[in-house]
Design an enzyme around this catalytic site. Structure first.
Site, short mmCIF file in Angstrom:
data_model
loop_
_atom_site.label_atom_id
_atom_site.label_comp_id
_atom_site.label_asym_id
_atom_site.label_seq_id
_atom_site.Cartn_x
_atom_site.Cartn_y
_atom_site.Cartn_z
CG ASP A 158 -13.76 5.06 -36.24
OD1 ASP A 158 -12.88 5.69 -35.64
OD2 ASP A 158 -14.62 4.37 -35.66
CD1 TRP A 174 -19.55 -7.31 -28.46
CD2 TRP A 174 -17.62 -6.58 -27.60
NE1 TRP A 174 -19.24 -8.12 -27.40
CE2 TRP A 174 -18.06 -7.69 -26.84
CE3 TRP A 174 -16.41 -5.95 -27.23
CZ2 TRP A 174 -17.35 -8.19 -25.75
CZ3 TRP A 174 -15.71 -6.45 -26.15
CH2 TRP A 174 -16.17 -7.56 -25.42
CD1 TRP A 180 -23.81 3.16 -29.14
CD2 TRP A 180 -22.55 3.12 -30.98
NE1 TRP A 180 -24.19 2.06 -29.87
CE2 TRP A 180 -23.43 2.01 -31.00
CE3 TRP A 180 -21.67 3.31 -32.04
CZ2 TRP A 180 -23.44 1.09 -32.05
CZ3 TRP A 180 -21.68 2.40 -33.07
CH2 TRP A 180 -22.55 1.30 -33.08
CD GLU A 230 -15.32 -2.42 -29.53
OE1 GLU A 230 -15.86 -3.08 -28.61
OE2 GLU A 230 -15.91 -1.51 -30.13
CG ASP A 243 -14.91 -0.08 -32.94
OD1 ASP A 243 -14.19 -0.33 -31.96
OD2 ASP A 243 -16.12 0.14 -32.84
CE1 TYR A 258 -19.22 3.62 -25.90
CE2 TYR A 258 -19.09 6.01 -26.09
CZ TYR A 258 -19.02 4.76 -26.67
OH TYR A 258 -18.71 4.62 -28.01
#
Length: 384
Positions: free
Chosen positions: A138, A102, A359, A142, A140, A216
């Site tokens: 990986d 994030w 997480w 966002e 990520d 989530y």
């Protein structure tokens, strides 16, 4: 010579071998259990990582700076060394680095923009994997095509994300030919329709080993004035958002991601509201953010709140999710516990998904939730 009845019996027996088993008869298979580990600026506490119950660790996060993958924290080198030692003691374990998150996704749109920028990104990512002797990446981001945390974003992100993942796949495969190893490429995905709209999931799926589906944070108290589940497996009729893990899985399947490449996300933390209207024990009632919500790790919930000081656990059989309700303080807390985690593991097996990720490790150092996952999914992995 076989009689007609015997021939028919043989044919029926052969046919039954190819028939799918009844859902009631499906037995737990070996599945992925992927744990995210976030240490921040600290040296990671590796001693309490139950690596025997894990198939993969995603170390969070590497940063993206000036179009290149770089270390995010001063402690990263030491933490990767400790993870390599952990991998030596547990040969089934694979260690990946999660890039972005994030906070650090702001550079992805620029890095994915051109052939030259993607080449620079890939070279730095491959060098990072080599430098720390990792098993893969990986990604990520966002999010492609969306602002996320105030990030640069473009309509071109949709196609550029596809091209970036294909380039990373080619770079890791080239590294594998040189080292004789197989390297993994995965990505973390937003579990909401707009993520799907801004990506080409069917094409991206061809480049990756699996998707870590972030099922989530469907509700976050800071922006959602209605208290409710934040990681429910199934939809609840009173949820105006109509979000659930099952809905996200069905949407990703419809977008072209194979079930065998979908990993269901589980949070090891809760979300809380206070001053909640008391109807239906606060479920889907108006409220305001709980002031100490940042401390709602599962370890704290289990030790200090569940069944204590007025906090009563309730089970929502429709959503397949627990929640806490404190009637005197009018506090509602959404969270996962061993029962809901086992139900999600069962769902993974029933739907033929790749496994479960969570997480993150530091939110339950007791290992209770990981143990619940492992008990159903069993140990090991069918993935490389």
């Amino acid at each position: 010579m076989l009689s007609r009845s015997m021939v028919l019996a043989v044919i029926a027996g052969i046919a039954s071998l190819g028939a799918p088993p009844s859902p009631a008869l499906v037995q737990p298979a070996r599945r992925l259990i992927v744990g995210y580990l976030f240490a921040g600026n600290a040296v990671a506490e590796i001693s309490d990582v139950d690596a025997a119950r894990l198939t993969h660790i995603n170390y969070a996060f590497a940063n993206l700076r000036d179009g290149e993958v770089v270390e995010g924290f001063a402690s990263d080198g030491e933490n990767f060394r400790r993870l390599r030692e952990l991998r030596q003691r547990h040969p089934q374990l694979r260690v990946l680095v999660a890039v972005g998150g994030w906070t650090w996704s702001g550079g992805f749109s620029d890095a994915a923009l051109t052939v030259a920028s993607r080449d620079r990104l890939v070279r730095s990512a491959v060098a990072f994997v080599q430098r720390h002797d990792l098993d893969g990446l990986d990604i990520d981001w966002e999010y492609p095509g969306l602002p996320g945390n105030g990030n640069t974003n473009r309509p071109e992100d949709k196609a550029n994300f596809t091209a970036m993942m294909a380039a990373l796949r080619a770079g890791l495969d080239d590294l594998g030919r040189r080292t004789g190893r197989t390297y993994l490429l995965t990505f973390a995905a937003g579990a909401f329709p707009r993520f799907i709209e801004h990506t080409e999931l069917a094409q991206v799926a061809a480049s990756i080993d699996w998707v870590n589906l972030m099922t989530y944070d469907f509700r976050v108290a800071a922006v959602d004035p209605i208290a409710g589940h934040h990681a429910n497996l199934f939809d609840h009729p009173d949820d105006d958002k109509h979000r659930s893990g099952d809905a996200a899985v069905r949407e990703f399947l419809a977008a072209g991601v194979p079930a065998a490449k979908l990993v269901l996300g589980v949070p090891f933390y809760g979300r809380g509201w206070m001053d909640v209207r008391a109807e239906r024990n606060g479920l889907y009632q108006p409220g305001v953010p709980l002031t100490d919500a940042k401390g709602l790790t599962y370890a704290r919930l289990a030790a200090d709140l569940v069944g204590r000081d007025g906090y009563e656990r309730h089970w929502d059989s429709t959503a397949q999710q627990p929640y806490l309700w404190n009637a005197s303080r009018r506090i509602f807390i959404a969270y996962d516990d061993p029962e809901s985690v086992r139900r999600k593991a069962q769902y993974v097996v029933e739907r033929g998904l790749a496994g479960v990720m969570y997480w993150q490790h530091g939110s339950d150092r007791t290992g209770t939730l990981l143990q619940a996952l492992h008990e159903y999914l069993q140990q090991g992995s069918t993935h490389r």
